[in-house]
Scaffold this motif. Structure first.
Motif, short mmCIF file in Angstrom:
data_model
loop_
_atom_site.label_atom_id
_atom_site.label_comp_id
_atom_site.label_asym_id
_atom_site.label_seq_id
_atom_site.Cartn_x
_atom_site.Cartn_y
_atom_site.Cartn_z
N HIS A 37 0.83 -1.21 0.00
CA HIS A 37 0.00 0.00 0.00
C HIS A 37 0.86 1.26 0.00
N ASP A 64 -7.45 8.43 -0.46
CA ASP A 64 -8.31 8.25 0.70
C ASP A 64 -8.63 6.76 0.90
N PHE A 65 -8.90 6.06 -0.20
CA PHE A 65 -9.17 4.63 -0.12
C PHE A 65 -7.94 3.87 0.39
N GLN A 96 -7.59 4.00 4.04
CA GLN A 96 -8.47 3.03 4.72
C GLN A 96 -7.82 1.65 4.75
N GLU A 97 -7.19 1.27 3.63
CA GLU A 97 -6.54 -0.04 3.58
C GLU A 97 -5.34 -0.10 4.52
N ASN A 150 -4.97 1.62 7.23
CA ASN A 150 -5.50 1.60 8.59
C ASN A 150 -6.03 0.22 8.96
N ARG A 151 -6.62 -0.47 7.98
CA ARG A 151 -7.11 -1.82 8.23
C ARG A 151 -5.96 -2.76 8.62
N ASN A 205 -4.66 -1.94 12.11
CA ASN A 205 -5.56 -2.46 13.15
C ASN A 205 -5.36 -3.95 13.35
N LYS A 210 -0.67 3.85 13.26
CA LYS A 210 -1.99 4.49 13.23
C LYS A 210 -1.86 6.01 13.25
N GLU A 225 -3.14 8.41 10.22
CA GLU A 225 -4.12 9.45 10.48
C GLU A 225 -3.60 10.81 10.04
N ARG A 237 -4.02 10.88 6.37
CA ARG A 237 -5.43 10.97 5.99
C ARG A 237 -5.94 12.41 6.11
#
Length: 287
Positions: free
Chosen positions: A224, A243-244, A247-248, A250-251, A254, A273, A277, A280
């Motif tokens: 990524h 932006d997408f 999200q990936e 961050n996934r 997590n 994280k 952020e 983002r």
């Protein structure tokens, strides 16, 4: 090249017929959302302005303010009799339907759009100059968005470098992570031995080993990061793709956090994280 959605420009022109001042201000917005404040005499320019924005910008809330000051002594006021007659007919119809309705006075009639016209300056010349001024302002706005976009790309790149550092640290910690996971696995197996049959026990071992493996998450994080860097070099709008990708990222962070079994890997997951952020937040300003 990455473009920001945030920029501002002010352009002016002075001539014997007067002066024009045009301001363009853009901020982040999910779609292209133009707003115009134009003098009544130049209201007809709005479609051309709107089309120019649509052709050259993809996203952002853009506010356009145009001010026109005729040359001193070169302007006179005249009543548009056609417009005034149309207004009078409309008022007559209102009075017929609502007899008690209060009618406007003469000053209110003069204040109605289109009733009073400015005469003196060659309106076609002013409109032509206003279009040229808008083109200059739009060029400057886009250049400003490009400069800001470059700064955002540099900031994001520094955070991507930080993500790579954290991934490398977790990889270096893998031996201790795996040892800790093995210890936890053995502890669970001691409990499960008394409860499970051999086949079920083997299945549990495979499942726990799969859940404990973080190598796949680290690979995806690196993938990524590489894709984000590629998008930052693309032409055209990339904000939604970035932006997408956030999200990936961050996934995966997590998931890595949920699998952390040593303090160092937990710290790395938290740092990941934070970096994601920060990226983002900045990506919200990218076109």
């Amino acid at each position: 090249m990455t473009h920001s959605m945030t920029a501002f420009t002010r352009q002016t022109i002075e001539a014997d017929w007067g002066s024009l001042q045009l301001e363009l201000r853009s901020v982040n917005q999910r779609y292209l959302e133009p707003h115009f404040r134009l003098p009544e005499a130049l209201r007809d320019l709005e479609p051309a302005f709107r089309e120019a924005l649509r052709n050259r910008l993809a996203r952002g809330k853009v506010e356009c303010t145009l001010r026109f000051e005729p040359a001193a002594g070169g302007e006179s006021l005249a009543v548009n009799r056609t417009r005034l007659a149309e207004l009078a007919r409309a008022l007559h119809e209102v009075r017929a339907e609502v007899p008690d309705a209060e009618m406007p006075n003469a000053l209110a009639l003069l204040d109605h759009p289109g009733v009073v016209e400015s005469r003196g300056a060659d309106l076609e010349t002013v409109q032509r100059e206003a279009l040229a001024l808008f083109d200059t302002a739009l060029n400057d706005l886009i250049a400003g968005r490009a400069r800001e976009g470059k700064r955002l790309a540099e900031l994001i790149q520094s955070r991507l470098d930080g993500v790579r550092i954290q991934v490398a640290e977790v990889r270096a910690l893998l031996p201790s992570i795996l040892e800790r996971q093995r210890a936890q696995l053995l502890e669970r197996l001691e409990t499960l031995k008394a409860e499970l049959e051999p086949q079920r026990l083997e299945a549990e071992i495979a499942l726990l080993a799969q859940k404990a493996d973080v190598d796949e998450e680290l690979d995806r994080l690196e993938t990524h990061v590489t894709e984000v860097e590629r998008q930052l070099k693309q032409k055209g709008p990339v904000g939604r793709r970035l932006d997408f990708l956030m999200q990936e990222l961050n996934r995966e962070a997590n998931t890595l956090s949920s699998k952390a079994v040593v303090a160092e890997s937990t710290r790395c997951a938290v740092e990941l994280k934070v970096l994601i952020e920060q990226m983002r937040e900045q990506i919200q300003n990218i076109e």
